[in-house]
Design a protein around this motif. Structure first.
Motif, short mmCIF file in Angstrom:
data_model
loop_
_atom_site.label_atom_id
_atom_site.label_comp_id
_atom_site.label_asym_id
_atom_site.label_seq_id
_atom_site.Cartn_x
_atom_site.Cartn_y
_atom_site.Cartn_z
N ASP A 298 -7.50 43.38 58.11
CA ASP A 298 -8.89 43.81 58.29
C ASP A 298 -8.98 45.04 59.20
O ASP A 298 -9.83 45.91 58.99
CB ASP A 298 -9.77 42.67 58.81
CG ASP A 298 -9.17 41.91 59.96
OD1 ASP A 298 -8.04 42.23 60.39
OD2 ASP A 298 -9.82 40.97 60.46
N ASP A 299 -8.10 45.15 60.19
CA ASP A 299 -8.02 46.38 60.98
C ASP A 299 -7.69 47.55 60.06
O ASP A 299 -8.35 48.60 60.09
CB ASP A 299 -6.93 46.28 62.05
CG ASP A 299 -7.22 45.23 63.11
OD1 ASP A 299 -7.43 44.07 62.73
OD2 ASP A 299 -7.22 45.58 64.30
N ASP A 300 -6.67 47.36 59.27
CA ASP A 300 -6.23 48.41 58.34
C ASP A 300 -7.35 48.80 57.39
O ASP A 300 -7.61 49.99 57.16
CB ASP A 300 -5.02 47.90 57.56
CG ASP A 300 -4.59 48.85 56.46
OD1 ASP A 300 -3.97 49.88 56.76
OD2 ASP A 300 -4.88 48.55 55.27
N ILE B 212 -10.79 53.33 48.05
CA ILE B 212 -9.67 53.15 49.00
C ILE B 212 -8.63 52.15 48.52
O ILE B 212 -7.54 52.07 49.10
CB ILE B 212 -10.18 52.74 50.39
CG1 ILE B 212 -10.72 51.30 50.40
CG2 ILE B 212 -11.24 53.70 50.89
CD1 ILE B 212 -11.06 50.80 51.78
N GLY B 213 -8.93 51.39 47.46
CA GLY B 213 -7.98 50.43 46.93
C GLY B 213 -8.11 49.05 47.54
O GLY B 213 -9.00 48.77 48.34
N LEU B 214 -7.19 48.20 47.19
CA LEU B 214 -7.20 46.80 47.62
C LEU B 214 -6.63 46.66 49.03
O LEU B 214 -6.15 47.63 49.64
CB LEU B 214 -6.40 45.95 46.64
CG LEU B 214 -6.91 45.94 45.19
CD1 LEU B 214 -5.91 45.21 44.28
CD2 LEU B 214 -8.29 45.30 45.10
N LEU B 215 -6.68 45.43 49.56
CA LEU B 215 -6.10 45.16 50.87
C LEU B 215 -4.59 45.40 50.83
O LEU B 215 -3.94 45.18 49.80
CB LEU B 215 -6.38 43.72 51.30
CG LEU B 215 -7.73 43.45 51.98
CD1 LEU B 215 -8.89 43.67 51.03
CD2 LEU B 215 -7.77 42.03 52.54
N ASP B 216 -4.03 45.83 51.95
CA ASP B 216 -2.61 46.14 52.04
C ASP B 216 -1.83 44.84 52.23
O ASP B 216 -1.95 44.17 53.25
CB ASP B 216 -2.36 47.09 53.21
CG ASP B 216 -0.95 47.66 53.20
OD1 ASP B 216 -0.05 47.04 52.60
OD2 ASP B 216 -0.75 48.74 53.79
N GLU B 217 -1.01 44.51 51.24
CA GLU B 217 -0.31 43.23 51.26
C GLU B 217 0.92 43.21 52.15
O GLU B 217 1.58 42.17 52.27
CB GLU B 217 0.05 42.83 49.81
CG GLU B 217 -1.20 42.61 48.96
CD GLU B 217 -0.90 42.16 47.53
OE1 GLU B 217 0.27 41.77 47.26
OE2 GLU B 217 -1.83 42.19 46.70
#
Length: 593
Positions: A198-200, A184-189
């Protein structure tokens, strides 16, 4: 702006990479790292610290430690970007995102890892705590860190029965499989400096087909929001802006669309292990359905949701359709044990017709579980008296509401739809002295006895029983008992063969009549004439249980068995008849070897 990476520790690949962000708050950081060292099995983890330009001595203290991997930023990169920096250099096959304002406890990581690796479809897990959102908090009473560890020690015993599936996990402590991050990739910056990332990430994990587990067998302490406490106005603005960003990305509000309606779930009255079939109308992302599955593991979950993004999430664990409940539904009749309308009816053009139409989809004695806001609540009355009828984006006067109900109108809607057994409860909000006086003053102006009670009810809860068939059975039994109506017997026979529970209910009800033996025999004869043979002998056995010497019942059982070729069994009943005529004797004689 740049970063400096220091002290990369050379070691064999650890099981877990623990990633912690720091920005000042050195005392929290010390407590956190010291607790990891004390309560985590050695050589099973690495600690990666990303410091976002601390100015309180944090950087100097970190550089004095010999067991940390450090990234020292000369700017504040925020939480999502900082975590991503740590993930990119992590060596572990599991990644743990951990706030620096936490204190970990005995067995914490072992328990979380046990849950994470328990199944291939588990994507991430998180613990319970004393301070967090989205239902991860439990009541605590400890007064010191030492007391906290004693409290945690009693809880932190690995137990799969205490794992619950959730839609979201809060990022203060989230253990994630490396394979999930790779997919899914990294956290959305876009959510920098923090909140809603964290919701995302939770929704992205679920969307990929993985489950999230809340591990109620693992407790850690969380001081809570330490890095934002000194900028409360900025924090509120940040939350508001990131909530908008989330909606722009996903097409729904994370808070509202992931609410668990525990007050509705508490209305379910089936045994915990019973197979039940549940439909939630307007299920959003399915958080309530998912919690029903936690509590009722054999439940079949169904949902109706028009928002495609929400339906996609809920569809990962429930059968979700994009249907209009005001139109004919595609489900079979008599299909659901429960149909949930949680704050839905007020959004419909014709809720009166809907509650009548959906009866056909309920099983006999199936139930509607309904919540509706009360337009008679004192907060609404106060605004009316102040001349402030203001539509909002939430609450009783939500601008999306098409209909408004008082308690009496709610009951009238259900009664007019033909429901005869309606259980009602309410949720109340605290009433301050000013509002209490308003309620008292208004009550003095009316003769309505329930005025004060009803103005305090913010929301009404209904458990509505589908008793149409049951009421009709009662009417038919009375007619058969009083008038020996052949038409009533035939109608009853047709009704009770449509559903096993109706047949069982009818048999139980017949025992309540003084002449129950005669009723059993009359209905059994009707069943026989209709060639519904599977129902005949149970009715006659019920009759025989009332009086095992009743000649009519013995004859009927013997005759049915005789006609089906069970001669020896038939003979055993026929021989018990005291007054045997020629026909009986003929059947007994036929049964001789």
């Amino acid at each position: 702006m740049g970063q400096t990476q220091l002290k990369v520790i050379n070691q064999s690949k650890p099981i877990t990479s623990i990633i912690i962000l720091t920005h000042n708050q050195i005392e929290y950081t010390k407590l956190c790292i010291e607790s990891i060292r004390k309560y985590t099995e050695k050589d099973t983890y690495e600690i990666i610290i990303i410091d976002n330009n601390s100015t309180d001595g944090t950087k100097d203290w970190l550089q004095e430690q010999d067991d940390l991997q450090l990234i020292l930023n000369d700017y504040n990169a925020g939480f999502p970007a900082g975590c991503n920096q740590g993930i990119e250099i992590a060596n572990g096959d599991n990644i743990l995102l951990l706030n620096n304002d936490t204190i970990v406890t005995e067995n914490w990581l072992t328990n979380l890892r046990t849950a994470l690796t328990s199944s291939n479809d588990i994507g991430a897990v998180g613990p319970i705590t004393n301070s967090a959102s989205y239902y991860q908090t439990i009541p605590t009473s400890y007064k010191s860190i030492a007391d906290m560890h004693n409290f945690a020690s009693s809880l932190n015993v690995s137990n799969p029965a205490k794992w619950e599936c959730r839609l979201k996990l809060i990022g203060f402590c989230m253990l994630i499989k490396r394979e999930v991050i790779d997919k899914i990739g990294l956290l959305d910056e876009r959510f920098t400096p923090g909140n809603y990332e964290d919701d995302d990430y939770s929704f992205r994990i679920v969307q990929e087909g993985y489950k999230l587990l809340l591990c109620k067998d693992t407790f850690i302490h969380h001081f809570g929001g330490a890095s934002f406490k000194h900028v409360s106005n900025e924090y509120i603005n940040l939350m508001t802006n990131n909530a908008k960003k989330f909606i722009q990305k996903w097409g729904f509000n994370s808070t509202y669309s992931s609410m668990i309606r525990f007050e509705i779930i508490n209305l379910i009255d089936s045994p915990q292990l019973e197979p039940i079939r549940v439909l939630e109308v307007g299920c959003a992302c399915g958080a309530t359905l998912l919690e029903i599955k936690n509590q009722y593991p054999n439940a079949e979950l169904y949902g109706i949701e028009l928002n495609a993004s929400e339906a996609n999430i809920a569809g990962k664990f429930a059968n979700v359709e994009a249907e209009d409940v005001e139109m004919k539904l595609s489900y079979p009749e008599s299909f659901f044990d429960y149909m949930i309308f949680a704050d839905v009816l007020q959004h419909l053009h014709n809720p009166w017709q809907v509650v009548e139409n959906v009866k056909k989809y309920l099983k006999p004695n199936g139930k509607l579980l309904i919540s509706l806001p009360n337009v008679m609540h004192y907060s609404v009355l106060r605004e009316l008296l102040d001349g402030k009828w203001t539509y909002r984006d939430a609450g009783i006067l939500d601008r999306r509401h098409l209909r408004f109900f008082t308690r009496q109108e709610m009951l009238k809607m259900l009664e007019d739809a033909g429901y005869t057994k309606i259980e009602i409860g309410a949720t109340n909000l605290p009433v301050n002295e000013i509002d209490a006086k308003l309620i008292s003053d208004l009550a003095a102006l009316t003769d309505y006895a329930r005025f004060e009670e009803e103005t305090k009810a913010y929301q009404y809860l209904f458990r509505v029983h589908n008793l149409q068939e049951y009421n009709r059975i009662e009417q038919l039994l009375k007619s058969i008992n009083e008038f020996h109506s052949i038409e009533a017997i035939d109608e009853l026979a047709d009704l009770i063969v449509s559903n096993d529970s109706l047949f069982t209910h009818t048999r139980n009800e017949i025992f309540n009549y003084p002449d129950c033996q005669n009723l059993f025999n009359m209905i059994a004869i009707s069943m026989y004439n209709k060639k519904l043979y599977d129902y005949v002998l149970p009715l006659l056995q019920d009759s025989l249980s009332v009086n095992e010497q009743d000649d009519d019942t013995l004859y009927n059982i013997g005759y049915v068995l005789y006609q089906s070729g069970e001669f020896e069994i038939a003979r055993s009943y026929l021989k018990k008849i005291r007054d045997k005529d020629e026909h009986v004797m003929s059947m007994i004689g036929t049964t001789h070897p």
